[in-house]
Design a protein around this motif. Structure first.
Motif, mmCIF file in Angstrom:
data_model
loop_
_atom_site.group_PDB
_atom_site.id
_atom_site.type_symbol
_atom_site.label_atom_id
_atom_site.label_comp_id
_atom_site.label_asym_id
_atom_site.label_seq_id
_atom_site.Cartn_x
_atom_site.Cartn_y
_atom_site.Cartn_z
ATOM 1 N N ASP A 1 0.842 -1.200 0.000
ATOM 2 C CA ASP A 1 0.000 0.000 0.000
ATOM 3 C C ASP A 1 0.875 1.247 0.000
ATOM 4 O OD1 ASP A 1 1.045 -0.170 2.526
ATOM 5 O OD2 ASP A 1 -0.886 -0.049 3.579
ATOM 6 N N GLN A 2 2.064 1.112 -0.576
ATOM 7 C CA GLN A 2 3.010 2.222 -0.605
ATOM 8 C C GLN A 2 2.691 3.221 -1.713
ATOM 9 O OE1 GLN A 2 5.344 2.664 1.827
ATOM 10 N NE2 GLN A 2 3.958 1.045 2.554
ATOM 11 N N PRO A 3 2.916 4.504 -1.442
ATOM 12 C CA PRO A 3 2.779 5.476 -2.537
ATOM 13 C C PRO A 3 3.893 5.248 -3.563
ATOM 14 C CG PRO A 3 3.608 6.538 -0.534
ATOM 15 C CD PRO A 3 3.305 5.122 -0.168
ATOM 16 N N ILE A 4 3.636 5.691 -4.783
ATOM 17 C CA ILE A 4 4.624 5.518 -5.849
ATOM 18 C C ILE A 4 5.785 6.499 -5.644
ATOM 19 C CG2 ILE A 4 4.982 5.775 -8.340
ATOM 20 C CD1 ILE A 4 3.277 3.387 -7.659
ATOM 21 N N ASP A 5 6.988 5.996 -5.819
ATOM 22 C CA ASP A 5 8.181 6.831 -5.767
ATOM 23 C C ASP A 5 8.302 7.549 -7.124
ATOM 24 O OD1 ASP A 5 10.728 7.823 -6.059
ATOM 25 O OD2 ASP A 5 11.713 6.077 -5.158
ATOM 26 N N LEU A 6 8.040 8.848 -7.113
ATOM 27 C CA LEU A 6 7.935 9.568 -8.385
ATOM 28 C C LEU A 6 9.271 9.738 -9.093
ATOM 29 C CD1 LEU A 6 5.253 12.162 -7.337
ATOM 30 C CD2 LEU A 6 4.974 10.266 -8.926
ATOM 31 N N ILE A 7 10.327 9.785 -8.304
ATOM 32 C CA ILE A 7 11.652 9.866 -8.936
ATOM 33 C C ILE A 7 11.900 8.580 -9.725
ATOM 34 C CG2 ILE A 7 14.137 9.973 -8.469
ATOM 35 C CD1 ILE A 7 12.928 12.611 -7.806
ATOM 36 N N ALA A 8 11.547 7.476 -9.096
ATOM 37 C CA ALA A 8 11.720 6.186 -9.773
ATOM 38 C C ALA A 8 10.821 6.110 -11.012
ATOM 39 C CB ALA A 8 11.405 5.049 -8.810
ATOM 40 N N LEU A 9 9.620 6.639 -10.871
ATOM 41 C CA LEU A 9 8.688 6.624 -12.002
ATOM 42 C C LEU A 9 9.266 7.401 -13.191
ATOM 43 C CD1 LEU A 9 5.803 5.833 -12.970
ATOM 44 C CD2 LEU A 9 5.014 8.009 -12.050
ATOM 45 N N LYS A 10 9.822 8.563 -12.912
ATOM 46 C CA LYS A 10 10.415 9.367 -13.987
ATOM 47 C C LYS A 10 11.553 8.617 -14.667
ATOM 48 C CE LYS A 10 11.095 13.493 -11.763
ATOM 49 N NZ LYS A 10 11.298 14.953 -11.710
ATOM 50 N N LYS A 11 12.317 7.912 -13.825
ATOM 51 C CA LYS A 11 13.458 7.163 -14.391
ATOM 52 C C LYS A 11 12.973 6.078 -15.349
ATOM 53 C CE LYS A 11 17.034 7.782 -10.932
ATOM 54 N NZ LYS A 11 17.262 7.343 -9.533
ATOM 55 N N VAL A 12 11.859 5.437 -14.973
ATOM 56 C CA VAL A 12 11.341 4.379 -15.837
ATOM 57 C C VAL A 12 10.928 4.964 -17.195
ATOM 58 C CG1 VAL A 12 9.506 2.681 -16.174
ATOM 59 C CG2 VAL A 12 10.573 2.913 -13.925
ATOM 60 N N PHE A 13 10.214 6.095 -17.163
ATOM 61 C CA PHE A 13 9.786 6.695 -18.438
ATOM 62 C C PHE A 13 10.988 7.091 -19.287
ATOM 63 C CE2 PHE A 13 5.616 8.013 -16.254
ATOM 64 C CZ PHE A 13 4.972 6.887 -16.733
ATOM 65 N N LYS A 14 11.959 7.692 -18.643
ATOM 66 C CA LYS A 14 13.166 8.109 -19.361
ATOM 67 C C LYS A 14 13.842 6.904 -20.007
ATOM 68 C CE LYS A 14 17.835 9.775 -18.175
ATOM 69 N NZ LYS A 14 18.293 10.197 -19.495
ATOM 70 N N LYS A 15 13.979 5.867 -19.211
ATOM 71 C CA LYS A 15 14.656 4.667 -19.687
ATOM 72 C C LYS A 15 13.984 4.083 -20.928
ATOM 73 C CE LYS A 15 15.235 -0.059 -17.989
ATOM 74 N NZ LYS A 15 15.140 -0.872 -16.758
#
Ligand code: TEU
Ligand code: CA
Length: 556
Positions: free
Chosen positions: A295-309
């Motif tokens: 039930d963790q919130p999404i880590d937005l820094i990690a999310l951005k990295k995924v899109f970039k990748k």
């Protein structure tokens, strides 16, 4: 050269069971879909991905198929399907089918034969192994709970099932299996369907050693031995050669566990396998010790990295499939946005965030309305076998507190996205006149398609404009073909990127938080193309982004 049609398209996923019920039995059906084609046309989508409509005992809502060439009785019959295809084509909407061929139902005639005896001609259609010391052949855990092996009395052997025990895995190393599947695919293509979404196609080739996996929780992990197995690319190339290449169609692989490197093989433009693949790195960010259950919130820094990748990684090599949600994921606005006060703002923001990236965007039914998670508080409201099995395994065996597990289900259960489509304010949101198979979200009285079609500020109207911007505006070429580059990367809780094409640039700013923020712009802007707050708040070279604001601006 003209781009392939599937690169300049928006795809809409229909989960037929929950879309529209035409006869009051509480289950969506093909007739119901036909009745909503004009709605989809007005939305502006080009392609429908139909989740499975084939005959099925519905252990996994149609992802357990007992006859690939017949329609599930609850959904209608083949005449209905033919009419759906015809009516869609009349409106210039293409239809791609869900192709579920990693496994069949245990009620498929092939499996009924296969389990009869070791000598049966269909024995090798599935994966049978001897037990080891009176136990399963190895320690693999099924993705839907329990062991991945099921003992069968008749021959004193075990069969493999990565999913439920009613979904035995096909043996793709058997040439006859592959030929049967290709035949079936040709049959649908001859009917005129426009392509396939290939269910867990990354799992079809298993490592023949069948060795134990590393223990995760109660069982061994089968992923290293089943995902992207030794022959998967060889089989896809064969399928492409023998079937796909003969038709003007599109394919998207559901490639569970895919890495960027593997994706380049599945969907590389020069590879003759698939047109694009679904990757899951962004939707799996919360995963932890209990796998997807968290039930963790999404880590937005990690999310951005995924899109970039993925955007940069496939540039010039392959094509991205863009999605926030599908029938296996929670509702986008609940997961990545805000389904309370800022529901509409965040739904619009998430829409643009995804649809302005490079790739083909997928809309999951109801996302265009900003539909939210189910909000179930009682286990008995859930119907999804993955959720129910996980509840029992985690609570009863692994010692997770029931309240905690209910919280996990509330966040990420697949049933969150499967509640019936909210059409209007009539009983059951206009989905059915009967008793819906899964509870309707009570928020339909203020959140439904009919109201949103009338409302110029609704999420639905925003989606229509956004699709128009992508497909039929002066920016269409830039949006489909321009390069992607992240911007303002150091800004936490802001997803920002630039799209560039032939000297033009669009900047997309997405405020992912419920607070205001000021941002100093590094480049001057020429004009604002869209903003979900109507008027962008610029002061010189600073912009104030309000909660969940999204802004598309042309840069000078
Ligand atoms: O999903 C495959 C898959 O990876 C899921 O098991 C996913 O991990 C899980 O649903 C996340 O909660 C496909 C279909 O999309 C899914 O609906 C089916 O249940 C599954 O295959 C088996 O066919
Ligand atoms: Ca029905």
């Amino acid at each position: 050269m003209k781009n392939a049609w599937w690169k300049e398209a928006v795809i809409y996923q229909i989960y037929p069971r929950s879309f529209c019920d035409s006869n009051g039995d509480g289950i969506g059906d093909i007739e119901g879909i036909i009745s909503k084609l004009d709605y989809l046309k007005r939305l502006g989508i080009d392609i429908i991905w139909l989740s499975p409509i084939y005959e099925s005992p519905n252990d996994d809502n149609g992802y357990d198929i007992s006859d690939y060439q017949n329609i599930m009785r609850e959904f209608g019959n083949m005449k209905d399907f033919d009419r759906l295809l015809e009516q869609a084509h009349i409106r210039n909407i293409r239809i791609i089918m869900d192709l579920v061929v990693n496994h069949t139902s245990d009620e498929h005639p092939w499996f009924i034969e296969s389990r009869k005896s070791k000598e049966n001609p269909y024995r090798d259609f599935y994966i049978w192994k001897e037990g080891k010391d009176g136990r399963e052949p190895n320690n693999w855990g099924s993705w839907f709970g329990g062991s991945a092996w099921e003992y069968d009395d008749a021959t004193d052997m075990y069969y493999l099932h990565i999913f439920s025990k009613k979904q035995p895995d096909l043996n793709w190393d058997n040439d006859k299996v592959r030929q049967k599947i290709y035949e079936m695919m040709r049959w649908w293509l001859e009917k005129g369907v426009d392509g396939f979404r290939m269910d867990v196609i990354s799992l079809i080739s298993k490592n023949p050693a069948f060795q134990d996996g590393e223990i995760h929780g109660l069982y061994g992990d089968l992923v290293p031995y089943c995902a992207h197995g030794p022959h998967v690319h060889e089989y896809l190339k064969e399928m492409n050669r023998e079937v796909l290449s003969k038709y003007d169609i599109m394919t998207v692989g559901e490639t569970s566990c895919v890495t960027l490197e593997e994706a380049k093989k599945y969907a590389g433009e020069d590879r003759q396998e698939l047109n694009m693949v679904f990757q899951f790195e962004h939707v799996e960010l919360g995963s932890g010790i209990y796998g997807k259950w968290n039930d963790q919130p999404i880590d937005l820094i990690a999310l951005k990295k995924v899109f970039k990748k993925w955007e940069e990684g496939l540039e010039g090599i392959g094509w991205n499939a863009l999605f926030w949600s599908n029938h296996d994921q929670p509702r986008a606005v609940s997961r990545y946005g805000n389904d309370g006060e800022y529901r509409e703002y965040s739904a619009k923001m998430l829409g643009v965030c995804l649809h302005l990236m490079k790739g083909t965007p997928y809309i999951y039914q109801g996302e265009e309305l900003g539909m939210t998670n189910a909000g179930f508080t009682d286990l008995s409201d859930y119907r999804d076998l993955e959720s129910i099995n996980a509840y029992h395994e985690l609570v009863e065996v692994q010692g997770v507190e029931p309240e905690q597990m209910m919280r996990y289900l509330g966040k990420v259960s697949r049933d969150n996205a499967r509640t019936p489509m909210q059409w209007n304010t009539e009983t059951n949101a206009g989905f059915t006149t009967g008793k819906p198979w899964l509870k309707v979200n009570p928020n339909y009285t203020g959140l439904n398609a009919a109201q949103e079609e009338r409302d110029e500020d609704s999420v639905l109207t925003w989606y229509k404009k956004m699709i128009g911007l992508r497909l039929h505006s002066q920016w269409s070429e830039l949006i489909s073909e321009g390069t992607f580059a992240p911007a303002y990367r150091e800004e936490k809780n802001l997803i920002a990127y630039r799209r560039r094409f032939e000297g033009k640039a669009l900047l997309v700013l997405c405020n992912m938080q419920p607070e205001e923020r000021e941002l100093k712009l590094s480049a001057a802007y020429r004009q604002v193309i869209a903003d979900n707050y109507k008027e962008a708040a610029f002061a010189g070279n600073t912009v104030c982004l309000r909660p969940y604001e999204v802004l598309i601006a042309e840069e000078a």
